[in-house]
Design an enzyme around this catalytic site. Sequence first.
Site, PDB file in Angstrom:
ATOM      1  N   LYS A   1     -10.702 -15.897  -1.379  1.00 28.34           N
ATOM      2  CA  LYS A   1     -10.219 -14.540  -1.634  1.00 28.34           C
ATOM      3  C   LYS A   1     -10.154 -13.799  -0.321  1.00 28.34           C
ATOM      4  O   LYS A   1     -11.135 -13.788   0.444  1.00 28.34           O
ATOM      5  CB  LYS A   1     -11.198 -13.823  -2.592  1.00 28.34           C
ATOM      6  CG  LYS A   1     -10.741 -12.435  -2.965  1.00 28.34           C
ATOM      7  CD  LYS A   1      -9.824 -12.448  -4.174  1.00 28.34           C
ATOM      8  CE  LYS A   1      -9.045 -11.163  -4.353  1.00 28.34           C
ATOM      9  NZ  LYS A   1      -7.779 -11.118  -3.563  1.00 28.34           N
TER      10      LYS A   1
ATOM     11  N   GLN B   1     -14.856 -12.764   5.904  1.00 32.95           N
ATOM     12  CA  GLN B   1     -14.643 -12.592   4.462  1.00 32.95           C
ATOM     13  C   GLN B   1     -15.674 -13.369   3.629  1.00 32.95           C
ATOM     14  O   GLN B   1     -16.051 -12.931   2.543  1.00 32.95           O
ATOM     15  CB  GLN B   1     -13.210 -13.054   4.129  1.00 32.95           C
ATOM     16  CG  GLN B   1     -12.623 -12.439   2.876  1.00 32.95           C
ATOM     17  CD  GLN B   1     -12.087 -11.031   3.075  1.00 32.95           C
ATOM     18  OE1 GLN B   1     -11.444 -10.738   4.061  1.00 32.95           O
ATOM     19  NE2 GLN B   1     -12.364 -10.147   2.138  1.00 32.95           N
TER      20      GLN B   1
ATOM     21  N   LYS C   1     -18.730 -11.063   3.514  1.00 33.55           N
ATOM     22  CA  LYS C   1     -18.368  -9.816   2.815  1.00 33.55           C
ATOM     23  C   LYS C   1     -18.281 -10.067   1.312  1.00 33.55           C
ATOM     24  O   LYS C   1     -18.849  -9.326   0.504  1.00 33.55           O
ATOM     25  CB  LYS C   1     -17.014  -9.328   3.338  1.00 33.55           C
ATOM     26  CG  LYS C   1     -16.530  -8.054   2.705  1.00 33.55           C
ATOM     27  CD  LYS C   1     -15.061  -7.780   3.001  1.00 33.55           C
ATOM     28  CE  LYS C   1     -14.743  -7.786   4.487  1.00 33.55           C
ATOM     29  NZ  LYS C   1     -13.414  -7.201   4.770  1.00 33.55           N
TER      30      LYS C   1
ATOM     31  N   LYS D   1      -8.289 -16.041   4.279  1.00 38.85           N
ATOM     32  CA  LYS D   1      -7.426 -15.005   4.857  1.00 38.85           C
ATOM     33  C   LYS D   1      -6.129 -15.672   5.280  1.00 38.85           C
ATOM     34  O   LYS D   1      -6.108 -16.872   5.549  1.00 38.85           O
ATOM     35  CB  LYS D   1      -8.106 -14.375   6.081  1.00 38.85           C
ATOM     36  CG  LYS D   1      -7.528 -13.040   6.500  1.00 38.85           C
ATOM     37  CD  LYS D   1      -8.161 -11.870   5.767  1.00 38.85           C
ATOM     38  CE  LYS D   1      -7.523 -10.558   6.154  1.00 38.85           C
ATOM     39  NZ  LYS D   1      -8.336  -9.412   5.705  1.00 38.85           N
TER      40      LYS D   1
ATOM     41  N   GLY E   1      -3.570  -7.692  -0.012  1.00 33.64           N
ATOM     42  CA  GLY E   1      -3.013  -6.984   1.143  1.00 33.64           C
ATOM     43  C   GLY E   1      -3.962  -6.926   2.337  1.00 33.64           C
ATOM     44  O   GLY E   1      -5.144  -7.250   2.239  1.00 33.64           O
ATOM     45  N   ASP E   2      -3.420  -6.536   3.460  1.00 33.98           N
ATOM     46  CA  ASP E   2      -4.169  -6.252   4.696  1.00 33.98           C
ATOM     47  C   ASP E   2      -3.166  -5.498   5.580  1.00 33.98           C
ATOM     48  O   ASP E   2      -2.167  -4.989   5.058  1.00 33.98           O
ATOM     49  CB  ASP E   2      -4.663  -7.553   5.358  1.00 33.98           C
ATOM     50  CG  ASP E   2      -5.651  -7.286   6.500  1.00 33.98           C
ATOM     51  OD1 ASP E   2      -6.817  -6.999   6.215  1.00 33.98           O
ATOM     52  OD2 ASP E   2      -5.249  -7.327   7.686  1.00 33.98           O
TER      53      ASP E   2
ATOM     54  N   THR F   1     -10.862   0.580  -0.755  1.00 39.91           N
ATOM     55  CA  THR F   1     -11.529   0.290   0.528  1.00 39.91           C
ATOM     56  C   THR F   1     -12.022   1.589   1.169  1.00 39.91           C
ATOM     57  O   THR F   1     -13.175   1.689   1.605  1.00 39.91           O
ATOM     58  CB  THR F   1     -10.600  -0.494   1.470  1.00 39.91           C
ATOM     59  OG1 THR F   1     -10.058  -1.599   0.759  1.00 39.91           O
ATOM     60  CG2 THR F   1     -11.346  -0.991   2.686  1.00 39.91           C
TER      61      THR F   1
ATOM     62  N   ASN G   1      -3.723   2.287   4.770  1.00 41.82           N
ATOM     63  CA  ASN G   1      -4.381   2.331   3.461  1.00 41.82           C
ATOM     64  C   ASN G   1      -5.850   2.745   3.566  1.00 41.82           C
ATOM     65  O   ASN G   1      -6.299   3.653   2.867  1.00 41.82           O
ATOM     66  CB  ASN G   1      -4.239   0.964   2.779  1.00 41.82           C
ATOM     67  CG  ASN G   1      -5.029   0.878   1.499  1.00 41.82           C
ATOM     68  OD1 ASN G   1      -6.149   0.401   1.476  1.00 41.82           O
ATOM     69  ND2 ASN G   1      -4.445   1.380   0.423  1.00 41.82           N
TER      70      ASN G   1
ATOM     71  N   SER H   1     -10.671  -5.886  -5.865  1.00 41.18           N
ATOM     72  CA  SER H   1      -9.756  -7.003  -6.134  1.00 41.18           C
ATOM     73  C   SER H   1     -10.386  -7.966  -7.131  1.00 41.18           C
ATOM     74  O   SER H   1      -9.710  -8.485  -8.030  1.00 41.18           O
ATOM     75  CB  SER H   1      -9.459  -7.760  -4.832  1.00 41.18           C
ATOM     76  OG  SER H   1      -8.464  -7.105  -4.088  1.00 41.18           O
TER      77      SER H   1
HETATM   78  N1  LIG Z   1      -6.443  -2.819   2.856  1.00 46.52           N
HETATM   79  C1  LIG Z   1      -7.639  -3.228   2.490  1.00 46.52           C
HETATM   80  O1  LIG Z   1      -7.981  -3.232   1.301  1.00 46.52           O
HETATM   81  C2  LIG Z   1      -8.637  -3.656   3.509  1.00 46.52           C
HETATM   82  C3  LIG Z   1      -8.380  -3.545   4.866  1.00 46.52           C
HETATM   83  N2  LIG Z   1      -9.352  -3.849   5.769  1.00 46.52           N
HETATM   84  C4  LIG Z   1      -9.143  -3.716   7.194  1.00 46.52           C
HETATM   85  O2  LIG Z   1      -8.873  -2.351   7.492  1.00 46.52           O
HETATM   86  C5  LIG Z   1      -8.029  -2.263   8.651  1.00 46.52           C
HETATM   87  C6  LIG Z   1      -6.803  -1.437   8.320  1.00 46.52           C
HETATM   88  O3  LIG Z   1      -6.078  -2.083   7.271  1.00 46.52           O
HETATM   89  P1  LIG Z   1      -5.062  -1.308   6.320  1.00 46.52           P
HETATM   90  O4  LIG Z   1      -5.377   0.137   6.311  1.00 46.52           O
HETATM   91  O5  LIG Z   1      -5.004  -2.056   5.065  1.00 46.52           O
HETATM   92  O6  LIG Z   1      -3.699  -1.571   7.075  1.00 46.52           O
HETATM   93  P2  LIG Z   1      -2.391  -0.688   7.131  1.00 46.52           P
HETATM   94  O7  LIG Z   1      -1.303  -1.600   7.567  1.00 46.52           O
HETATM   95  O8  LIG Z   1      -2.229   0.089   5.883  1.00 46.52           O
HETATM   96  O9  LIG Z   1      -2.749   0.329   8.288  1.00 46.52           O
HETATM   97  C7  LIG Z   1      -3.172  -0.072   9.544  1.00 46.52           C
HETATM   98  C8  LIG Z   1      -3.275   1.131  10.412  1.00 46.52           C
HETATM   99  O10 LIG Z   1      -3.865   0.796  11.640  1.00 46.52           O
HETATM  100  C9  LIG Z   1      -2.976   1.111  12.694  1.00 46.52           C
HETATM  101  N3  LIG Z   1      -3.022   0.035  13.667  1.00 46.52           N
HETATM  102  C10 LIG Z   1      -2.736  -1.276  13.484  1.00 46.52           C
HETATM  103  N4  LIG Z   1      -2.844  -1.924  14.642  1.00 46.52           N
HETATM  104  C11 LIG Z   1      -3.205  -1.001  15.544  1.00 46.52           C
HETATM  105  C12 LIG Z   1      -3.470  -1.053  16.913  1.00 46.52           C
HETATM  106  N5  LIG Z   1      -3.367  -2.221  17.582  1.00 46.52           N
HETATM  107  N6  LIG Z   1      -3.854   0.086  17.533  1.00 46.52           N
HETATM  108  C13 LIG Z   1      -3.964   1.251  16.840  1.00 46.52           C
HETATM  109  N7  LIG Z   1      -3.710   1.352  15.546  1.00 46.52           N
HETATM  110  C14 LIG Z   1      -3.330   0.248  14.922  1.00 46.52           C
HETATM  111  C15 LIG Z   1      -1.602   1.176  12.077  1.00 46.52           C
HETATM  112  O11 LIG Z   1      -0.731   2.009  12.804  1.00 46.52           O
HETATM  113  C16 LIG Z   1      -1.921   1.716  10.708  1.00 46.52           C
HETATM  114  O12 LIG Z   1      -2.013   3.111  10.749  1.00 46.52           O
HETATM  115  C17 LIG Z   1      -7.762  -3.706   9.067  1.00 46.52           C
HETATM  116  O13 LIG Z   1      -8.755  -4.108   9.997  1.00 46.52           O
HETATM  117  C18 LIG Z   1      -7.960  -4.484   7.776  1.00 46.52           C
HETATM  118  O14 LIG Z   1      -8.271  -5.832   8.011  1.00 46.52           O
HETATM  119  C19 LIG Z   1     -10.611  -4.226   5.355  1.00 46.52           C
HETATM  120  C20 LIG Z   1     -10.899  -4.354   4.045  1.00 46.52           C
HETATM  121  C21 LIG Z   1      -9.923  -4.166   3.013  1.00 46.52           C
HETATM  122  O1  LIG Z   2      -8.688  -7.516  -1.622  1.00 42.63           O
HETATM  123  C1  LIG Z   2      -8.722  -8.593  -1.067  1.00 42.63           C
HETATM  124  O2  LIG Z   2      -8.755  -9.672  -1.623  1.00 42.63           O
HETATM  125  C2  LIG Z   2      -8.634  -8.673   0.431  1.00 42.63           C
HETATM  126  C3  LIG Z   2      -9.324  -7.620   1.177  1.00 42.63           C
HETATM  127  C4  LIG Z   2      -9.386  -8.019   2.615  1.00 42.63           C
HETATM  128  O3  LIG Z   2      -8.532  -8.688   3.133  1.00 42.63           O
HETATM  129  C5  LIG Z   2     -10.562  -7.641   3.371  1.00 42.63           C
HETATM  130  O4  LIG Z   2     -11.584  -7.360   2.763  1.00 42.63           O
HETATM  131  O5  LIG Z   2     -10.480  -7.644   4.605  1.00 42.63           O
END
Ligand SMILES: NC(=O)C1=CN([C@@H]2O[C@H](COP(=O)(O)OP(=O)(O)OC[C@H]3O[C@@H](n4cnc5c(N)ncnc54)[C@H](O)[C@@H]3O)[C@@H](O)[C@H]2O)C=CC1
Ligand SMILES: O=C(O)CCC(=O)C(=O)O
Length: 444
Positions: free
Chosen positions: A90, A111, A114, A126, A165-166, A209, A240, A376
């Site tokens: 997952k 992961q 976590k 992943k 997603g990620d 998240t 997100n 999830s």
């Molecule tokens: N979406 C989820 O449910 C989860 C996400 N994460 C982690 O949270 C973090 C953000 O993910 P999301 O919000 O889902 O992605 P997203 O794609 O919705 O947003 C990512 C954000 O980070 C910024 N970003 C990306 N690369 C960057 C960089 N090199 N420098 C500055 N800003 C940058 C983008 O501009 C965007 O605003 C990632 O590390 C992801 O692995 C962790 C757990 C769950």
């Molecule tokens: O919801 C999921 O299965 C993935 C979440 C994820 O990629 C993360 O926890 O970094």
Amino acid sequence: MSYVDEVLARVKAKNASQPEFLQAVEEVLDSLRPAVEANEEKFKKEALLERITEPERQIIFRVPWVDDNGQVQVNTGYRVQFNSAIGPYKGGLRLHPSVNIGIIKFLGFEQIFKNSLTGLPIGGGKGGSDFDPKGKSDREIMAFCQSFMTELYRHIGADTDVPAGDIGTGAREIGYMYGQYKRLKGVYEGVLTGKGLSYGGSLARTEATGYGLLYLTEEMLKCNGNDIAGKTVAVSGAGNVAIYATQKAQELGAKVVTVSDSTGWIYDSEGIDVALLKEVKEVKRARLTEYAANRPSAEYHEGKGVWTVKCDVALPCATQNELNLEDAKALVANGVIAVAEGANMPTTLDATKYLQENGVLFAPGKAANAGGVATSALEMSQNSERLSWTFEEVDAKLKNIMVNIFHNLDNAAKKYGFEGNYVVGANIAGFEKVADAMTAQGIV
Ligand SMILES: NC(=O)C1=CN([C@@H]2O[C@H](COP(=O)(O)OP(=O)(O)OC[C@H]3O[C@@H](n4cnc5c(N)ncnc54)[C@H](O)[C@@H]3O)[C@@H](O)[C@H]2O)C=CC1
Ligand SMILES: O=C(O)CCC(=O)C(=O)O
């Protein structure tokens, strides 16, 4: 040489070109020392640490698709199925030009622990691609997602591997991938999470998240005689995780004064306007300059700079290694009391150490951002029962999970004499269940 050091040396020699993966392994193994030492002979005989640092399977594939000019483009797709000891693999799918096998391995490795911390039956995996969704038309996104799934579908399934997603993969991409999976496999099953509500998605997964990050931060502050209400918070990212972390922080009475994207950042003295941020990022998929243009209290700055702002609580929610030693020094100089990671491994090892040595409460991502994957898993449960729970039911379960995670890691840290070190606590608490399951299942 201790068993941990032997394995660390072997992993470093074998994966020298994968710095992010080595960073994640070093952080985890280093903090597992007390738990490993208590069982050193047994773990060594079973090569438990060698097995846990080696993915069960790594799938790398070609993703050809046609752009709007009729030109064929080729990307690389990845799925690392790291560990299935406690449940089906997952973990999310990252779409970003920086993606390579080392980054997917670091994320898959994190992961494992976590997912174990959530207390739910999910293994670690992943995936993703070096595809850049920025600036692509909807048709191009669909073409990429369909091609990506045309290979991935044979490796995944509701009981084997459930992606989500990620970075770069949101509801739109999950929808296109789900449609293609169903078309190829002819099965309507919960093979992906983060699905739309009309086809099996869970209420509150979008928020999970960010909300979960705040539930854990709130509990950590409360257990250390403090409170999130009235605090000034710096958030990085504007995706997100950042959006819903900002929303929940403000609901809990804090003021969030920053957000950022890959080109610049916002300082908003009145507190971030979440409705405007959603409009700019979720609807228009625009830059933060658009936020500043519509908000008199906001200043836009080019480049990096969120961590120079005076705040009580810092929530890095963008990407790996975005908070380095220099940033940690600025935060401490400005009186920060807590850092909780919304992103995966956003803080470098030396920055984490500096924050901890300076008395800052530090919640690592594998605990603090586990609310997404936990929800999830709740989506998977609803899909299996063919039922949908209300927003309030899911949110209440999420809150309960996050509060339990905090207490589990707090207790694990205390048990091994590292009170207040939530990095040690999270790694040990996550590891113990996986190690137990791996031992019980024999040498596989
Ligand atoms: N979406 C989820 O449910 C989860 C996400 N994460 C982690 O949270 C973090 C953000 O993910 P999301 O919000 O889902 O992605 P997203 O794609 O919705 O947003 C990512 C954000 O980070 C910024 N970003 C990306 N690369 C960057 C960089 N090199 N420098 C500055 N800003 C940058 C983008 O501009 C965007 O605003 C990632 O590390 C992801 O692995 C962790 C757990 C769950
Ligand atoms: O919801 C999921 O299965 C993935 C979440 C994820 O990629 C993360 O926890 O970094």
